[in-house]
Design an enzyme around this catalytic site. Sequence first.
Site, PDB file in Angstrom:
ATOM      1  N   TYR A  35      29.250  38.501  21.743  1.00 23.63           N
ATOM      2  CA  TYR A  35      29.353  39.339  22.359  1.00 23.63           C
ATOM      3  C   TYR A  35      29.436  39.070  23.453  1.00 23.63           C
ATOM      4  O   TYR A  35      29.063  39.450  24.946  1.00 23.63           O
ATOM      5  CB  TYR A  35      27.565  39.786  22.975  1.00 23.63           C
ATOM      6  CG  TYR A  35      27.600  41.549  22.448  1.00 23.63           C
ATOM      7  CD1 TYR A  35      27.746  42.239  21.535  1.00 23.63           C
ATOM      8  CD2 TYR A  35      26.328  41.690  23.102  1.00 23.63           C
ATOM      9  CE1 TYR A  35      27.635  43.413  21.738  1.00 23.63           C
ATOM     10  CE2 TYR A  35      27.367  43.279  24.063  1.00 23.63           C
ATOM     11  CZ  TYR A  35      27.191  43.911  22.758  1.00 23.63           C
ATOM     12  OH  TYR A  35      27.065  45.131  22.607  1.00 23.63           O
ATOM     13  N   GLN A  38      34.773  40.797  24.925  1.00 24.65           N
ATOM     14  CA  GLN A  38      35.727  41.578  23.982  1.00 24.65           C
ATOM     15  C   GLN A  38      35.653  41.795  22.847  1.00 24.65           C
ATOM     16  O   GLN A  38      34.968  43.448  22.119  1.00 24.65           O
ATOM     17  CB  GLN A  38      37.128  40.283  22.896  1.00 24.65           C
ATOM     18  CG  GLN A  38      38.471  40.964  23.920  1.00 24.65           C
ATOM     19  CD  GLN A  38      39.262  41.257  23.996  1.00 24.65           C
ATOM     20  OE1 GLN A  38      39.148  42.422  22.889  1.00 24.65           O
ATOM     21  NE2 GLN A  38      40.074  41.830  25.282  1.00 24.65           N
ATOM     22  N   HIS A 117      43.006  36.324  18.698  1.00 30.39           N
ATOM     23  CA  HIS A 117      43.816  35.821  18.929  1.00 30.39           C
ATOM     24  C   HIS A 117      44.483  33.949  17.759  1.00 30.39           C
ATOM     25  O   HIS A 117      43.313  33.779  17.131  1.00 30.39           O
ATOM     26  CB  HIS A 117      43.433  34.639  20.614  1.00 30.39           C
ATOM     27  CG  HIS A 117      44.288  33.195  21.162  1.00 30.39           C
ATOM     28  ND1 HIS A 117      45.814  33.659  21.361  1.00 30.39           N
ATOM     29  CD2 HIS A 117      44.467  32.205  21.095  1.00 30.39           C
ATOM     30  CE1 HIS A 117      46.178  32.439  21.848  1.00 30.39           C
ATOM     31  NE2 HIS A 117      45.213  31.666  21.547  1.00 30.39           N
ATOM     32  N   GLY A 143      37.740  43.268  28.075  1.00 34.37           N
ATOM     33  CA  GLY A 143      37.077  43.967  27.236  1.00 34.37           C
ATOM     34  C   GLY A 143      36.248  45.576  27.455  1.00 34.37           C
ATOM     35  O   GLY A 143      36.587  46.094  27.344  1.00 34.37           O
ATOM     36  N   SER A 261      61.700  47.241  51.225  1.00 34.65           N
ATOM     37  CA  SER A 261      62.838  47.240  52.020  1.00 34.65           C
ATOM     38  C   SER A 261      64.247  46.205  51.516  1.00 34.65           C
ATOM     39  O   SER A 261      64.247  45.618  50.639  1.00 34.65           O
ATOM     40  CB  SER A 261      62.757  46.438  53.086  1.00 34.65           C
ATOM     41  OG  SER A 261      62.727  44.952  53.547  1.00 34.65           O
TER      42      SER A 261
END
Length: 374
Positions: A35, A38, A117, A143, A261
Amino acid sequence: MTAEETTEEFTSPVYYDDDADATHIKDKTVAILGYGSQGHAHAQNLDDSGVDVVVGLRRDSSSRAAAEADGLRVETPTQAASEADVVVMLVPDTVQPAVWEAIEPELEPGDTLQFAHGFNIHYGQIEPPADVDVTMVAPKSPGHLVRRTYERGEGTPGLLAVYQDATGEAREEGLAYAEAIGCTRAGVIETTFREETETDLFGEQAVLCGGVTELVEAGFETLVDAGYAPEMAYFECLNELKLIVDLMYEGGHMGMWNSVSDTAEYGGLSRGEAVVDREGMDEILEGVQDGTFAREWISENQANRPSYKQLRAAEEAHQIEQVGERLRELFAWGEEAATDGGTAPAGADDEVTADGEVTAEDEVSADGEVSVDD
């Protein structure tokens, strides 16, 4: 918009709300293990989308009260996994193998093991049985933004991957999950566990974390060694980096070049290549692809992270940190950042203490309860 309508725009399929079918997840129970950054976003978004959610945390977890206060049901990781049809691993990579060892007996044929992942699947640290689906749904955002954009009726882009499709419906279920957390509102790109893992690790090492910090420190050191004030070196090499990255984020390289620039543009275009070592990048990518980095990181954790701690201590002691700390006190946002603690990075469901230790514990207690906090 649907995936078919984007085939000419992208090399990979991109899915939207119209491509997802909520029936593939609405009658299932989803266990969110962890918890943290995410985990809290996935759990709350799923709950708001009408999905049956149970959060898996140890009995003495510091996150348990927060999850319960958010109106979510909380059980131990093993109990949550036993109840669930979809088990989502949202604990740190280094903790996941121990969590998997504890919950594996709870999965039944046809269940889904889902990740954000691909590290542990791709490098063989977790080997699921052949009779379960193995998928990945990964928002490309921290998250707190996954949650915030969902509440606004928007969403964050995400990734979808199917490693193992035992049921024949893994992709459809993954899309339904992505819709439930809001990702299909923005677009979900289909990938593979291998591609996500290797590009993620390479990006972190060569560009986003390792490359950019080394570039900043090298520029800072070059100016200071040449006799320039450390404060000027800090502003030129670190502070202004955010301004440039923001322009690139909003409008790509050309958006940035069009905003600086002509002198800065010509200097950058004609000199920038000299500081990039493409051979070194190729070596980093090879180490990710052949598993060299993964084996090193796994061994490092098994040895209680001696090199990690040494490298982190050296980074903390660098002059740029001391100069930056003094200068940031002058900034208007300095006091606010100090009080709210900042925001967590994407995918980070673990917290790191001052000495570099991850607070999420990965041991299993005597009663079989996994010590998973964040």
